[in-house]
Design an enzyme around this catalytic site. Structure first.
Site, PDB file in Angstrom:
ATOM      1  CE1 TYR A 153      57.506  41.104  50.587  1.00 54.49           C
ATOM      2  CE2 TYR A 153      59.168  42.825  50.885  1.00 54.49           C
ATOM      3  CZ  TYR A 153      58.804  41.492  50.913  1.00 54.49           C
ATOM      4  OH  TYR A 153      59.723  40.546  51.274  1.00 54.49           O
ATOM      5  CG  ASN A 165      55.851  36.731  52.966  1.00 53.83           C
ATOM      6  OD1 ASN A 165      55.959  36.546  54.176  1.00 53.83           O
ATOM      7  ND2 ASN A 165      56.432  35.954  52.073  1.00 53.83           N
ATOM      8  CG  ASP A 187      76.282  29.855  39.541  1.00 58.51           C
ATOM      9  OD1 ASP A 187      75.092  29.486  39.552  1.00 58.51           O
ATOM     10  OD2 ASP A 187      77.008  29.824  38.525  1.00 58.51           O
ATOM     11  CG  HIS A 233      73.555  27.546  35.400  1.00 56.39           C
ATOM     12  ND1 HIS A 233      73.683  26.486  36.261  1.00 56.39           N
ATOM     13  CD2 HIS A 233      74.039  28.621  36.077  1.00 56.39           C
ATOM     14  CE1 HIS A 233      74.226  26.891  37.390  1.00 56.39           C
ATOM     15  NE2 HIS A 233      74.450  28.188  37.309  1.00 56.39           N
ATOM     16  NE  ARG A 249      59.520  32.743  56.243  1.00 54.30           N
ATOM     17  CZ  ARG A 249      59.255  33.264  55.048  1.00 54.30           C
ATOM     18  NH1 ARG A 249      59.511  34.536  54.793  1.00 54.30           N
ATOM     19  NH2 ARG A 249      58.742  32.534  54.097  1.00 54.30           N
ATOM     20  CG  ASN A 267      57.842  32.520  50.679  1.00 55.71           C
ATOM     21  OD1 ASN A 267      57.534  33.150  51.684  1.00 55.71           O
ATOM     22  ND2 ASN A 267      58.214  33.108  49.547  1.00 55.71           N
ATOM     23  CD  GLU A 268      55.864  35.806  48.718  1.00 55.98           C
ATOM     24  OE1 GLU A 268      56.338  35.755  47.580  1.00 55.98           O
ATOM     25  OE2 GLU A 268      55.972  36.801  49.445  1.00 55.98           O
ATOM     26  CG  HIS A 272      61.466  31.238  49.836  1.00 59.03           C
ATOM     27  ND1 HIS A 272      61.176  32.040  50.922  1.00 59.03           N
ATOM     28  CD2 HIS A 272      61.503  32.082  48.775  1.00 59.03           C
ATOM     29  CE1 HIS A 272      61.041  33.301  50.536  1.00 59.03           C
ATOM     30  NE2 HIS A 272      61.253  33.355  49.231  1.00 59.03           N
ATOM     31  CD  GLU A 300      59.315  37.203  52.374  1.00 55.01           C
ATOM     32  OE1 GLU A 300      59.186  38.042  51.453  1.00 55.01           O
ATOM     33  OE2 GLU A 300      59.537  35.999  52.173  1.00 55.01           O
TER      34      GLU A 300
HETATM   35  C1  PNW Z   1      58.819  38.124  48.315  1.00 54.58           C
HETATM   36  N1  PNW Z   1      53.714  41.540  46.372  1.00 54.58           N
HETATM   37  O1  PNW Z   1      58.028  38.114  47.160  1.00 54.58           O
HETATM   38  C2  PNW Z   1      59.662  36.862  48.342  1.00 54.58           C
HETATM   39  O2  PNW Z   1      59.211  35.947  49.318  1.00 54.58           O
HETATM   40  C3  PNW Z   1      61.131  37.086  48.507  1.00 54.58           C
HETATM   41  O3  PNW Z   1      61.851  35.946  48.111  1.00 54.58           O
HETATM   42  C4  PNW Z   1      61.561  38.327  47.749  1.00 54.58           C
HETATM   43  O4  PNW Z   1      62.937  38.524  47.728  1.00 54.58           O
HETATM   44  C5  PNW Z   1      60.850  39.505  48.393  1.00 54.58           C
HETATM   45  O5  PNW Z   1      59.450  39.335  48.356  1.00 54.58           O
HETATM   46  C6  PNW Z   1      61.160  40.850  47.745  1.00 54.58           C
HETATM   47  O6  PNW Z   1      60.680  40.900  46.439  1.00 54.58           O
HETATM   48  C7  PNW Z   1      56.989  39.023  46.983  1.00 54.58           C
HETATM   49  O7  PNW Z   1      52.636  41.041  46.078  1.00 54.58           O
HETATM   50  C8  PNW Z   1      55.760  38.548  46.650  1.00 54.58           C
HETATM   51  O8  PNW Z   1      53.822  42.771  46.508  1.00 54.58           O
HETATM   52  C9  PNW Z   1      54.669  39.351  46.468  1.00 54.58           C
HETATM   53  C10 PNW Z   1      54.805  40.703  46.585  1.00 54.58           C
HETATM   54  C11 PNW Z   1      56.031  41.223  46.922  1.00 54.58           C
HETATM   55  C12 PNW Z   1      57.120  40.393  47.102  1.00 54.58           C
END
Ligand code: PNW
Length: 512
Positions: A336, A334, A79, A66, A104, A193-194, A149, A405
């Protein structure tokens, strides 16, 4: 001469080589281990909307979106987001269509405790989570709940947020309320989370709320407070709630794989690994506890050279080391993607100083030949996932692992073959790691549906279901990946050859 040992040897070599190649190409259907749980995830601010309804107070993402709307891609905000606050029944319907074992999601602190503290519990907010949990349990879908989170109540941020050691009490008080309210039905809890994204991105690199740029100071202080807060909540659950509620609880750490450009950069990759996720995994999962040794040494040496009277990395007391050590029933990851790493002379002076990356002395990048996604940082490197799982098995004595994740981003598109391919390749190497002995019990696709992707707004889509942000009812439509994931869950099998018929609707199977 036929039958000569030499000829036999060549034939054997040929057959072996052929079968290896064939294996790679054929992708035999593979079974998941019995008891493995397959599900999908979201998080409160990313899907709920209803940002100021029914007594909810502001959190740091409400404030940021905002106050500075256009730091978010296309000036988007959460929002309304997916309007899950009002559409939870449709969300559970989607879980049933997919046949998920679990879902989750995370709780919004400021929706449950509008003052940030337990002096006032917001009944309407509680009712929303009760409705969601009860609707899921009606269909045998296990709730897995993340307490935090990223949507810190704004008031707590004004008091310093995760950089204020009082956050330990604030987070413990809030978590106690959550266990009391929902712990009779919720048996899987995640504290935070993270931590890396909370601390480094929030307090160091200005890529998450509250967008601070105090890398090398505030991010480290946050890390320490967060680990102690997590551990306090773990022990509280263990002592006060587990005996009657019987659930399981742990922390969620984001972990990339860091690949050295060559063998001589192996130390650089290992140092980076310890700074990036060893900082959270070592205090909890190693035998010694505490921050990684290399991190303590490097930050102390740099701090000294820079003229600081003490290390910028705060120390744990011996009591805190013991408190944090072992404070997780499982390691939730998590994952990726992967980065390349090197360290040569060019790194000196490359990063601002003092800063977190200056403390590490490495440069990281993604290879331009790697297959990408809609997110510049997300490249498709399944072998990195395999190496990561192997390292964790070896470094931390084969802990129980939950993958909380894993997923891939696209633009708005229903036939998402690249996402399907990502999931199949990552699941394939996860099954390899399980065959090697990794104790992986849970796999979670990020995400059930498109949602507010933080600073990227709605421009990068991670959903198994597409969400139409133009429609007032935020229509959800299954992508090809949803059809494929459904079949994986139904058959408990990964089959690279399965082709869904997308002309048929994704319907709820009997028993779901
Ligand atoms: C996650 N990395 O973050 C989050 O938990 C989610 O909220 C988010 O939407 C999702 O990934 C997609 O981005 C990340 O180190 C944290 O590669 C770290 C990494 C990737 C995603």
């Amino acid at each position: 001469m036929l039958g000569s040992p030499q000829l036999l040897f060549y034939v054997a070599c040929f057959v072996l080589a052929e079968s290896k190649v064939a294996n790679v190409n054929r992708h035999e259907a593979r079974k998941f281990p019995d008891g493995m749980l397959l599900g999908a995830a979201t998080a409160s601010y990313q899907v709920e909307g209803a940002w100021d309804e029914d007594g909810k107070s502001e959190n740091i993402w409400d404030t940021l979106t905002h106050r500075e709307p256009c730091v978010i891609a296309e000036c988007h905000n959460g929002d309304v987001a997916d309007n899950s606050y009002h559409l939870y029944k449709r969300d559970v319907e989607m879980m049933r269509e997919l046949g998920l074992d679990f879902y989750r999601f995370s709780l919004s602190w400021s929706r449950i405790l509008p003052t940030s503290f337990p002096d006032k519990i917001n009944e309407k907010g509680v009712e929303y989570y009760n409705n969601l949990i009860d609707e899921m349990l009606k269909y045998n879908i296990q709730p897995m709940v993340t307490l935090y989170h990223w949507d810190l109540p704004q008031k707590l941020q004004d008091m310093g947020g995760w950089a204020n050691p009082h956050i330990v009490d604030w987070f413990t008080d809030y978590s106690r309320v959550a266990f009391e309210l929902f712990g009779d039905r919720v048996k899987y809890w995640f504290t935070i989370n993270e931590p890396r994204e909370v601390c480094y991105q929030g307090y160091g690199s200005a890529s998450m709320a509250p967008l601070f740029t105090m890398s090398g100071y505030a991010d480290y202080i946050c890390s320490k407070n967060l680990l102690v807060a997590h551990a306090k909540v773990y022990h509280m659950y263990n002592n006060e709630f587990r005996p009657t509620q019987g659930g399981t609880i742990g922390i969620v750490v984001s972990m990339k794989w860091y690949e050295p450009v060559s063998e001589e950069h192996a130390e650089a990759a290992e140092d980076l690994t310890q700074f990036e996720w060893g900082i959270y995994a070592n205090p909890i999962f190693s035998k010694t506890g505490d921050f990684p040794q290399v991190m303590k040494e490097k930050v102390a040496a740099k701090s000294k050279a820079q003229g600081f009277p003490r290390s910028r990395l705060p120390e744990f007391t011996p009591e805190e080391i013991e408190l944090v050590k072992g404070s997780s029933d499982f390691l939730a990851i998590n994952h990726y993607t992967t980065n390349m790493v090197y360290r040569n002379e060019s790194v000196f002076g490359y990063h601002a100083s003092p800063s977190y990356y200056d403390d590490i002395d490495v440069i990281l990048y993604t290879d331009s030949s790697w297959e990408g996604s809609a997110s510049p940082w997300l490249k498709v490197i399944p072998w990195g996932f395999y190496k990561l799982l192997t390292k964790i098995r070896e470094d931390y004595d084969n802990p129980t692992i939950f993958i909380t994740e894993n997923g891939f981003s696209t633009r708005q598109v229903l036939v998402d073959d690249d996402r399907v391919s990502y999931y199949r390749q990552y699941l394939d190497v996860m099954l390899d790691a399980i065959e090697d002995g990794s104790d992986i019990r849970v796999y979670t696709a990020w995400s059930l549906m498109d949602n507010f992707e933080w600073l990227q707004g709605y421009t990068q889509r991670f959903g198994l279901y597409e969400v139409d942000y133009e429609s007032p009812d935020r229509t959800r439509t299954p992508r090809k990946a949803a059809y494929v994931y459904k079949e994986i869950i139904r058959s408990r099998t990964l089959d690279f050859h399965y082709e869904p018929d997308m002309t048929l609707p994704l319907t709820i199977d009997e028993g779901h």
